[in-house]
Design a protein around this motif. Structure first.
Motif, PDB file in Angstrom:
ATOM      1  N   THR A   1       0.742  -0.791  -0.137  1.00  0.00           N
ATOM      2  CA  THR A   1       0.022  -0.306   0.207  1.00  0.00           C
ATOM      3  C   THR A   1       1.321   1.356   0.336  1.00  0.00           C
ATOM      4  N   VAL A   2       2.208   1.382   0.932  1.00  0.00           N
ATOM      5  CA  VAL A   2       3.392   1.597   0.764  1.00  0.00           C
ATOM      6  C   VAL A   2       3.297   2.790  -0.527  1.00  0.00           C
ATOM      7  N   ASP A   3       3.690   1.702  -1.270  1.00  0.00           N
ATOM      8  CA  ASP A   3       4.425   1.651  -2.557  1.00  0.00           C
ATOM      9  C   ASP A   3       3.005   2.315  -3.685  1.00  0.00           C
ATOM     10  N   ALA A   4       2.283   1.830  -3.357  1.00  0.00           N
ATOM     11  CA  ALA A   4       0.683   2.157  -4.432  1.00  0.00           C
ATOM     12  C   ALA A   4       0.872   3.652  -4.426  1.00  0.00           C
ATOM     13  N   TYR A   5       0.579   4.257  -2.312  1.00  0.00           N
ATOM     14  CA  TYR A   5       0.783   5.988  -2.614  1.00  0.00           C
ATOM     15  C   TYR A   5       1.640   6.419  -2.724  1.00  0.00           C
ATOM     16  N   LEU A   6       3.276   6.117  -2.877  1.00  0.00           N
ATOM     17  CA  LEU A   6       4.494   6.166  -3.725  1.00  0.00           C
ATOM     18  C   LEU A   6       3.983   6.607  -5.149  1.00  0.00           C
ATOM     19  N   ARG A   7       3.843   4.980  -5.790  1.00  0.00           N
ATOM     20  CA  ARG A   7       2.968   5.885  -6.954  1.00  0.00           C
ATOM     21  C   ARG A   7       2.279   6.874  -7.889  1.00  0.00           C
ATOM     22  N   ARG A   8       1.460   6.129  -6.725  1.00  0.00           N
ATOM     23  CA  ARG A   8       0.191   7.739  -7.583  1.00  0.00           C
ATOM     24  C   ARG A   8       0.838   8.935  -7.247  1.00  0.00           C
ATOM     25  N   ILE A   9       1.705   8.875  -5.893  1.00  0.00           N
ATOM     26  CA  ILE A   9       2.285  10.848  -5.632  1.00  0.00           C
ATOM     27  C   ILE A   9       2.945  10.836  -7.530  1.00  0.00           C
ATOM     28  N   ARG A  10       4.274   9.714  -6.974  1.00  0.00           N
ATOM     29  CA  ARG A  10       5.289  10.147  -8.788  1.00  0.00           C
ATOM     30  C   ARG A  10       4.465  10.316  -9.824  1.00  0.00           C
ATOM     31  N   ALA A  11       2.849   9.605 -10.203  1.00  0.00           N
ATOM     32  CA  ALA A  11       2.078   9.710 -11.408  1.00  0.00           C
ATOM     33  C   ALA A  11       1.241  10.849 -11.450  1.00  0.00           C
ATOM     34  N   LYS A  12       0.976  11.783 -10.499  1.00  0.00           N
ATOM     35  CA  LYS A  12       0.595  12.425  -9.889  1.00  0.00           C
ATOM     36  C   LYS A  12       1.131  14.149 -10.949  1.00  0.00           C
ATOM     37  N   LEU A  13       2.947  14.192  -9.706  1.00  0.00           N
ATOM     38  CA  LEU A  13       3.910  14.982  -9.745  1.00  0.00           C
ATOM     39  C   LEU A  13       4.985  14.805 -10.674  1.00  0.00           C
ATOM     40  N   ASN A  14       4.518  13.487 -11.516  1.00  0.00           N
ATOM     41  CA  ASN A  14       5.428  13.491 -12.228  1.00  0.00           C
ATOM     42  C   ASN A  14       6.951  13.373 -12.017  1.00  0.00           C
ATOM     43  N   ILE A  15       6.976  13.214 -11.018  1.00  0.00           N
ATOM     44  CA  ILE A  15       8.728  12.674 -10.618  1.00  0.00           C
ATOM     45  C   ILE A  15       8.902  11.245 -10.716  1.00  0.00           C
ATOM     46  N   SER A  16      10.099  11.205 -10.604  1.00  0.00           N
ATOM     47  CA  SER A  16      10.335   9.514 -10.805  1.00  0.00           C
ATOM     48  C   SER A  16      11.897   9.203 -10.209  1.00  0.00           C
ATOM     49  N   SER A  17      11.996  10.174  -8.704  1.00  0.00           N
ATOM     50  CA  SER A  17      12.880   9.625  -7.947  1.00  0.00           C
ATOM     51  C   SER A  17      12.498  10.130  -6.686  1.00  0.00           C
ATOM     52  N   THR A  18      13.111   9.294  -5.263  1.00  0.00           N
ATOM     53  CA  THR A  18      13.090   9.260  -4.556  1.00  0.00           C
ATOM     54  C   THR A  18      13.262  11.370  -3.846  1.00  0.00           C
ATOM     55  N   ALA A  19      14.782  11.074  -4.763  1.00  0.00           N
ATOM     56  CA  ALA A  19      15.308  12.713  -4.194  1.00  0.00           C
ATOM     57  C   ALA A  19      14.009  13.657  -4.304  1.00  0.00           C
ATOM     58  N   GLU A  20      13.534  13.737  -5.613  1.00  0.00           N
ATOM     59  CA  GLU A  20      12.592  14.375  -5.595  1.00  0.00           C
ATOM     60  C   GLU A  20      11.215  14.745  -4.936  1.00  0.00           C
ATOM     61  N   LEU A  21      10.742  13.332  -4.568  1.00  0.00           N
ATOM     62  CA  LEU A  21       9.831  13.276  -3.421  1.00  0.00           C
ATOM     63  C   LEU A  21      10.209  13.645  -2.683  1.00  0.00           C
ATOM     64  N   THR A  22      11.877  13.601  -2.208  1.00  0.00           N
ATOM     65  CA  THR A  22      11.964  14.582  -0.965  1.00  0.00           C
ATOM     66  C   THR A  22      12.277  15.689  -0.351  1.00  0.00           C
ATOM     67  N   ARG A  23      12.684  16.140  -2.162  1.00  0.00           N
ATOM     68  CA  ARG A  23      12.984  17.583  -2.191  1.00  0.00           C
ATOM     69  C   ARG A  23      11.090  18.244  -2.093  1.00  0.00           C
ATOM     70  N   LEU A  24      10.158  16.912  -2.829  1.00  0.00           N
ATOM     71  CA  LEU A  24       8.934  17.720  -2.510  1.00  0.00           C
ATOM     72  C   LEU A  24       8.430  17.951  -1.161  1.00  0.00           C
ATOM     73  N   ALA A  25       8.433  17.303  -1.104  1.00  0.00           N
ATOM     74  CA  ALA A  25       8.403  16.906   0.497  1.00  0.00           C
ATOM     75  C   ALA A  25       8.643  18.215   1.587  1.00  0.00           C
ATOM     76  N   ILE A  26      10.271  18.298   1.516  1.00  0.00           N
ATOM     77  CA  ILE A  26      10.702  19.921   1.951  1.00  0.00           C
ATOM     78  C   ILE A  26      10.336  20.978   1.588  1.00  0.00           C
ATOM     79  N   SER A  27       9.662  21.426   0.045  1.00  0.00           N
ATOM     80  CA  SER A  27       9.282  21.926   0.129  1.00  0.00           C
ATOM     81  C   SER A  27       7.389  22.482  -0.124  1.00  0.00           C
ATOM     82  N   LEU A  28       7.205  21.589   0.658  1.00  0.00           N
ATOM     83  CA  LEU A  28       5.461  20.935   1.260  1.00  0.00           C
ATOM     84  C   LEU A  28       5.814  21.383   2.599  1.00  0.00           C
ATOM     85  N   GLY A  29       6.822  21.524   3.304  1.00  0.00           N
ATOM     86  CA  GLY A  29       6.983  21.415   4.793  1.00  0.00           C
ATOM     87  C   GLY A  29       6.586  20.314   5.643  1.00  0.00           C
ATOM     88  N   LEU A  30       7.228  19.481   4.763  1.00  0.00           N
ATOM     89  CA  LEU A  30       6.732  18.616   5.983  1.00  0.00           C
ATOM     90  C   LEU A  30       7.725  17.519   6.705  1.00  0.00           C
TER      91      LEU A  30
END
Length: 82
Positions: A53-82
């Motif tokens: 389920t965690v994998d599914a959530y992350l795939r969904r996030i990547r698809a919504k935001l056109n992100i391909s790497s964990t580093a980009e996910l981390t950058r997004l999280a920082i920019s969102l204040g998470l």
């Protein structure tokens, strides 16, 4: 005769950025855990989910935001204040 400098055209305001797709609360929570360095399994256990389920959530996030790497996910999280 005096010269006055004037700008004949006012600069147009920059267009507003396209709004990013809204992440569901569980997607945001999952993103926060992954950005904090937790593994899929650690995230799943903390959230009471399966790692699939965690994998599914992350795939969904990547698809919504056109992100391909964990580093980009981390950058997004920082920019969102998470």
């Amino acid at each position: 005769m005096s010269l006055t400098l004037a700008t004949p055209y006012a600069e147009a305001p920059a267009p507003a950025p396209a709004s990013a797709p809204v992440l569901a609360p569980r997607e945001r929570e999952t993103l926060r855990h992954i950005a904090a360095g937790r593994t899929y399994l650690q995230t799943a256990r903390h959230m009471g989910l399966s790692k699939h389920t965690v994998d599914a959530y992350l795939r969904r996030i990547r698809a919504k935001l056109n992100i391909s790497s964990t580093a980009e996910l981390t950058r997004l999280a920082i920019s969102l204040g998470l």
